[in-house]
Structure formats: structure tokens, C-alpha cells
Design a protein around this motif. Sequence first.
Motif, mmCIF file in Angstrom:
data_model
loop_
_atom_site.group_PDB
_atom_site.id
_atom_site.type_symbol
_atom_site.label_atom_id
_atom_site.label_comp_id
_atom_site.label_asym_id
_atom_site.label_seq_id
_atom_site.Cartn_x
_atom_site.Cartn_y
_atom_site.Cartn_z
ATOM 1 N N LEU A 80 0.827 -1.206 0.000
ATOM 2 C CA LEU A 80 0.000 0.000 0.000
ATOM 3 C C LEU A 80 0.865 1.261 0.000
ATOM 4 O O LEU A 80 0.554 2.251 -0.671
ATOM 5 N N GLY A 81 1.978 1.198 0.739
ATOM 6 C CA GLY A 81 2.923 2.310 0.750
ATOM 7 C C GLY A 81 3.449 2.609 -0.643
ATOM 8 O O GLY A 81 3.555 3.763 -1.063
ATOM 9 N N LEU A 82 3.758 1.553 -1.396
ATOM 10 C CA LEU A 82 4.258 1.717 -2.767
ATOM 11 C C LEU A 82 3.193 2.337 -3.665
ATOM 12 O O LEU A 82 3.465 3.161 -4.528
ATOM 13 N N LYS A 83 1.974 1.904 -3.436
ATOM 14 C CA LYS A 83 0.857 2.414 -4.237
ATOM 15 C C LYS A 83 0.693 3.921 -3.993
ATOM 16 O O LYS A 83 0.572 4.704 -4.934
ATOM 17 N N ARG A 84 0.727 4.287 -2.731
ATOM 18 C CA ARG A 84 0.539 5.691 -2.370
ATOM 19 C C ARG A 84 1.657 6.566 -2.917
ATOM 20 O O ARG A 84 1.435 7.602 -3.507
ATOM 21 N N LEU A 134 -5.517 -10.807 3.389
ATOM 22 C CA LEU A 134 -5.331 -10.126 2.107
ATOM 23 C C LEU A 134 -6.639 -9.511 1.604
ATOM 24 O O LEU A 134 -6.671 -8.383 1.131
ATOM 25 N N LEU A 135 -7.728 -10.268 1.724
ATOM 26 C CA LEU A 135 -8.999 -9.759 1.217
ATOM 27 C C LEU A 135 -9.486 -8.560 2.024
ATOM 28 O O LEU A 135 -10.121 -7.648 1.489
ATOM 29 N N ASN A 136 -9.157 -8.556 3.328
ATOM 30 C CA ASN A 136 -9.592 -7.443 4.171
ATOM 31 C C ASN A 136 -8.639 -6.261 4.116
ATOM 32 O O ASN A 136 -8.871 -5.252 4.754
ATOM 33 N N SER A 137 -7.550 -6.388 3.393
ATOM 34 C CA SER A 137 -6.593 -5.283 3.307
ATOM 35 C C SER A 137 -7.106 -4.269 2.283
ATOM 36 O O SER A 137 -8.185 -4.421 1.722
ATOM 37 N N GLU A 138 -6.289 -3.242 2.017
ATOM 38 C CA GLU A 138 -6.799 -2.179 1.149
ATOM 39 C C GLU A 138 -6.482 -2.384 -0.326
ATOM 40 O O GLU A 138 -6.581 -1.458 -1.121
ATOM 41 N N PHE A 139 -6.072 -3.590 -0.684
ATOM 42 C CA PHE A 139 -5.922 -3.868 -2.118
ATOM 43 C C PHE A 139 -7.289 -3.692 -2.776
ATOM 44 O O PHE A 139 -8.289 -4.201 -2.267
ATOM 45 N N SER A 140 -7.302 -2.993 -3.915
ATOM 46 C CA SER A 140 -8.594 -2.878 -4.576
ATOM 47 C C SER A 140 -8.880 -4.233 -5.247
ATOM 48 O O SER A 140 -7.957 -4.907 -5.688
ATOM 49 N N HIS A 147 2.456 2.482 -7.685
ATOM 50 C CA HIS A 147 3.025 1.262 -8.248
ATOM 51 C C HIS A 147 2.295 0.051 -7.668
ATOM 52 O O HIS A 147 2.161 -0.084 -6.448
ATOM 53 N N ASP A 148 1.814 -0.816 -8.537
ATOM 54 C CA ASP A 148 1.140 -2.030 -8.062
ATOM 55 C C ASP A 148 2.126 -3.189 -8.081
ATOM 56 O O ASP A 148 2.753 -3.452 -9.107
#
Lengths: 452, 349, 81
Positions: A238-242, A288-294, A246-247
Motif C-alpha cells: 500500500l505504501g508503494l501504491k501511495r 489479504l482480502l480485508n486489506s486495502e488492495f482494490s 506502483h502495483d
Amino acid sequence: MEKLRYERPLIKRLESEMPNKFGMKAEHFPKSHIDGVAVKDLLEEHGSPLFVISEKTIRNTYQRAKKAFSTRYPKVQFAWSYKTNYMDAVCNIYHQEGSWAEVVSGFEYDKAIKNGVPGKRIIFNGPDKTISDLTKAIQNESLIHIDHLDELYTIVELTETIKKRPRVAIRVNMDTGVYPMWDRFGFNYENGQAWDALNKIMASGRMDLIGLHTHIGTFMLSAKAYGVAARKLADLALGLKRKYNHDIKYIDLGGGFPSKNTLKGAYLPGNDTNPVFDDFAEEIASALLNSEFSPDALPLLILETGRALVDDAGFLLGTVISNKRSSKGKRNTIIDIGVNLLFTSFWYDHKISPAQEFTHFNEETTVFGPLCMNIDVIRESALLPLLNRGDHFVIHSVGAYNMTQWMQFITLRPRIVLIDMNEKVHIIREAETMDSFNKFENTPEHLKKFEL
Amino acid sequence: MTKKRKLTIAVSGLNAVDSPGPGVAVIRALREAESFDVRIIGIAYESLEPGIFMHNLVDKTYQFPYPSAGVDAILERLEYIHSIEKLDVFIPNFDSELYPFIKLEDTLKEMGIHMFLPTMEQFEERHKVNLNEFGEKYGINVPKSKAIHDLGAIYSISSEFTYPVLVKGKYYDAAVAYNMEQVKTHFNKISAKWGYPIIIQEFVHGTEFNVTGLGDGFGNTIAAVPMRKQYITDKGKAWGGISISDKRMLELTDKFLSQTKWRGGFELELMKNKENEFYLLEINPRMPAWIYLAVGVGQNIPEALVKLALGEKVEPFTSYKVGKMFVRYAWDMIVDMEEFQIISTRGEL
Amino acid sequence: MKIKPNIAVSDSGFVFNPDTGESFTVNPIGVDIINYLKDNKNTGEISTQIRQKYNVEQPTFEKDFDDFVGLMLNYSLVIND
């Protein structure tokens, strides 16, 4: 009249002990056949001792693991951990089932290539990747899991000469609340090393950062720790995404799931207490499913489990050499299998089953290997039926690590056979011979002759 | 008088010795049940457990494999016993039996054998290794505890705890340590026997109380009887105790049950400190050896547990007699060697 | 070597030593051996009888027999002549 099966005479004093809640482990059931093939026939044909691998058990266990994860998470990929058992026949069963390869040395890497695994489907772990290993891995587009900063800088340097973008992940170590915490591999999560390494990779602009990897321990008896690990890796992603938008493509949670073996000192048998695939899958998938990955950018979940997949598919067959009594009056049984073949007996109380019928009479026995070495003990204390000299037995759950960590010590290593799905027996590794062993030796001319 | 139905109930923990199992007390309670008659099947691990030879209480005893033999061995023996006795209910009374029996609960139910045990989650959560989290989660005072895995971790104890501290084994054993040297000694001794981790626990000074009771699995208190130990043996077991009426202990019990939705019998070990605060020291996931006191004061917990196991509705007990005592005593039975011979060689008596 | 006269073995393999109060269990072949000893059979006779009944070679049996009798001696169930 047909004679009765002989069993040595036994006299036991009845000790007036109260139940102390910690009784002996009795191992009750005879194991006369493996996948329909008689233990007796196997030993007759291939000699004693003998490693036996059940293809059926491997495939069934793999299917069970796959089902546990893929019913809970949409994108799952297994990668066979070569170090756990790198007999080519064994590796190829996993590859046929769809597993990629997970290797930790140039030797294992070459083995995977030779087995026909495409470079892109090889995960390269471990702290010791040489420049030539890395070069090969970059050219083959393998997944390089960076273990330390020196390796990271080496890869940056290599990109100056190799015209390919390395596909990399970092290995992260972390506190998941379990003991001991493995912090010798990879970059630490809590103190910011991992985040620092990720920034360095992104800043270099020369590599494709495609994954995050952790491997939190071995023979883990807590499934919860994997949930913690998954959440921490998700947090990095998530840090990388922000920061970079980057995914990452995958999250690799390594291995460490236990087999059914019983650790020394454990009271209840591992078969009853050790968590199973469903327990781990539940923790990991929900984390993983409950994390903030879209939902449309869920990473692939990679698992490198080795032990839990192969341990129970391996059997070690052997023969009783002698029964003795120790100076203290305790029963000792010497078998033809030592710690040279059964490395894992240092930390498991391996289950031993006689291969023939027996009565309910049993005796507390120390089981010694045949080596001329005091530490050669297979079981310090086992409640075993009365085995005679020459009787056969089966040691269970030996498929992991023993066929890679075994030692050529005092004697030569035995055959390994595989029983296939149709109960046909194949030799997958020959017994070592004096010739095969001597092939590596060279005696200088002046040392070739002597008189006694 | 209408004839009562007859149930066949298997009970373990027949070791009515100086550190007794609850089995014999449970059987006495079942024999006095108002709603059913019983045939009692004793489950024994050793051939000298006194309950085996108490023929007025136990109708038939079978020797049984230790929990460490594994679920398969237990099930095999149970199938054999069930084929002869047609068990209605099984009441395991040892802590160490609970893990395999919780695992087997569904299988046994299919065979027609009913149990009433805590769930695996409840069983694991109340483990002393997890006591801190337990206290936090449910808002119950617990002594500060820390699990340690190696001697190196001992050095931080002096800064985190004030001496004395309790050094406890994972399953059993506890010792008081007044300094780090003693912690080391106990650590080595206890870990050699019970393995790791070792639990270091704040020593709460005060008076010890116990509550036994029964939860229905939905958060309701079916029974609860508090007791103060009056005489404690050198093994730390109550040899005499008295029922008391402390509202706060009952409230604490209700809270424990409503929060955890505890299913089955239990014993809470509590300590009341000088400030009159209660600390929960340990949760035993089964009925205690002094369970007969509960019967004596008007709450037949084993009977209620059997009914819950059979899926019947049980009205909660609302009162009990305060100031009733139990005084335990030793009793020498005369036993023919023949009987000892039979149980030793055939595993049945 | 002789078995003490007051030692008895039941068919189920229970042995009681009235002198010491100790009890023992033995397996069926052990019951056979104790009964042969009570009949004053010597080692050779016992070995022959056992080998007629059970599928065992002489050296194996004699080694196990010595071990068995050694334990019985240790438990004071037999006395040396």
C-alpha cells in the motif's frame, strides 16, 4: 500344526503409578503395505534400508493444499521448494501439478532449468546468489528475491551490462508474535529497512519491482502469525501504491507449514494438533482480502510450502539388527537406519510402525541407528511392540529434508523408489556404490603403495 | 413414583488420590441425579485408580489410551467400549483429554455419544500462555504474565516485574521465585519437564477463592458456586472448603460466561488482594475435584451438564446454601488381588 | 536355576511374588516358559518345546530366553541352583 509367530518372552513389572497425565506414546497399527505394495517385497527387491515415496500421497496432499487456498482466494500459485526434496522425479510431480520452482542456490537453479521449468517460473531466494547466478536469473527473467543490500547493489551494477530489466522482490523479515523471530534473512519490517530497500529499488529505476516476500519461520504451529505477515506485506504494498502509484504483482508468504510429525517434547501427537492447510489459508486469505488492495488489483498469492506437501509422502523402510539390554536394564533396539539417513530425527519423534502383525504387548525401547557414533539415536524412548531381529518396520513422514540433508557417513546411501499412481515401483535414485563414491577421489602417486 | 430413564455415562478421572481427579465426585453427583438413573462406565488410565474398585459407584471400568497416543487410538478404543456399553454421554475430566475430545466431539455425536465441552477456541484462549490477552479482551483483571522461551529473556524480568514472581509450566507446575537466580533454577527445572514456553506471572498476594459452574454456550450462567479453600494440602489442593456468598465473584463469573459464551463446566481460580480486587489466575476448562460441594449446596452441576449434552433445556440454578463445607477424607478400600489382576491384564473390570 | 515354588502365573499372564508383593505381567510365550520352569524342565527341554510351538531359530530363542530369565532373576522370581 503350523507354528505360531514368534515373539520374544516379555515380563513387565506393574508399576503402581498414578496417571500423571503424561503417558507414553503407543504406536499401534502395523504398516505392512504402502499404496498396495508390500513392505516385505520392497525390501527384498531393493535392499534395506529403503526410502519410498508415494506419488499418490504427493498429488493428494497438493490437491488438498490447492483447494484450501484457491477456494478462499482467487489467485494462488505454489512454487516447489527444491531444498525440501530435489529428487527430479519428485520435483516434476509438483511441476505437473502446476507448481513453479523455488530455489536457493545456483545448483538448485540449474536443476530446475534442467527439469524444464521456464526461467520466468523460477523464484530465486537465499542470501548466496553469485554474480553468474544473478546474471543467469536476469537473462532468464526469473523472480529474484533480494536478501540484502549488497545483492541489491550487485543487481544494479549488472543492469549496466545486461540489457534486461531484472524482475525483483525483496524478502522481508518481521515480528509476527512467534518465537523465534527469523530476522537473519531479508530486510526488517519494523525498523524500516524493508521500506528503505523498496525505495532504493524504485529510485534506481532499473528494475521491475514485482513482488514482496517473507518466510516467517519453520514448522509453525500458529496459523495466526501468517495473518500478521500478510497484513504487514499488504501494508508495504500500500505504501508503494501511495508513494509511486506502483502495483506489485504478487505476495509470497514463503513456507513453514508443519507436516504431521511430532516435535520432540510435544505432549500430544502432531497429527492431532498441528494446523492444517485450511487453517493457514483462512488466516492468509482473510488478511489479504480485508486489506486495502482494490479488488481488481489483488496480488497473486505465492506459497513456497515444502515440508507440509511432501513429508507425509515419504517413508523409510528398515530392518531390526539386534535387541539388547542396557546396563540400566532398558531395552535397546538397533536398526539399520541411522541419523545419517534420518536427519530429522534430531527434532522429531518419528512414528515407527512394525511392518508385520504383532500382539498388544510392548516395551519401552530406545531405538539406535547402526552408526559407530554415540549420537546415533532415532528415538530416545518409544513404546514399541516386540520386534525380532530381521523384522521390518516403517518410519513415517520422512519426505521432507531427509533426501537432501542426508549424509554419506560410514556407509553408503540407499535407493529411493517411487510408487506411482498405478502402484508400480520405480527406482528414482540408485544406491551409492564404492565406485560412485570413489569417482570423486584422487590419490597422489606417492601415496598409492604401502607395505604392512 | 414414575420410573426414571436410565443413561449410560462414561466418566474419566477416577484417580481419587491426594491430588485428585474429579471423576469420583462427578459420579456421586450423577448417582444422585433426580431426572435419571445411571449406569457408570469408568475410564481409567492406570490400574490403581481408586475409582476402578468402587463398585457401588462404578459399574464397569475400561482402561483407555493416554491422550498422547493420538485421536485414532482413542477413537478405536471408544468404538470398542461403545459397541458393548452403548454410551449416551462421555464426561472427560482431565485437562489433557480435552484437546482430543473437543476434536472428536462431532464424530462421537454421530456415534450417539454426547459431550458438553468448550469450543476449541475457548479452550485455547483460556490457556495460561494467553491469559494477558484474555484479560484484555474481556475486561477481566488478570495478573501480568509473560511467556519466555529462553534463559536470555529472563534478564528483562527484573525491570518488568517486582519480585516475587510465579514461574509456571505450560501445562502444570508452578513455583515462587524471589530473585533472578531462583527464576533461573525454576525455569530450568520446569522447562525440562513441560517444555517451552515458561510463563512468568506477577505474584498477587491475597486470599484464594474458587468458583465452579456451568455455561450453556450462549452466555448464560446455568450454575455457579463460589468456595473459599479452608485447608490446602502441600500439593496445593483444597482438603476442605466452604461455600460463600460473594456477589462480586458471581458477577465476575457471569461476566466471564456472557463474554466468552463458555460451553461446559469450569473452575475459576481467583485471588483477592488487599485492595479487595479480584484477579483471575487460571481457568480450568472442566469441573473441579470439589464439584460435589456444588451438589451439596443445591446445584447438581454434573446432572445439568448431562442434560445439556443431550440437548435438553436446563433452567439455571438461582440459589445455593451458603456456609456448607466439604471436608475431604482418605479411605482405605480392601481389594482382592484378583481384581487388580483382571484390570492389569485384560484392561477391563 | 529354579523358579521359586510360591510363584504362580495365571493364564492371562499375571505373576505375583508373595515374598515381595510385586506383580508382573507376561506375554503368552512368557507364560509357557514359566510353566515349563515350574515343571522343572531344563533350558534344553524348554528350547525344544518352544521351537516346536513357535517359529523361531535356536540362537534367537536362547538369547531371548537368557534375557528373560536374567530379568526374572533380577526380580527375584527365580533362584540359581
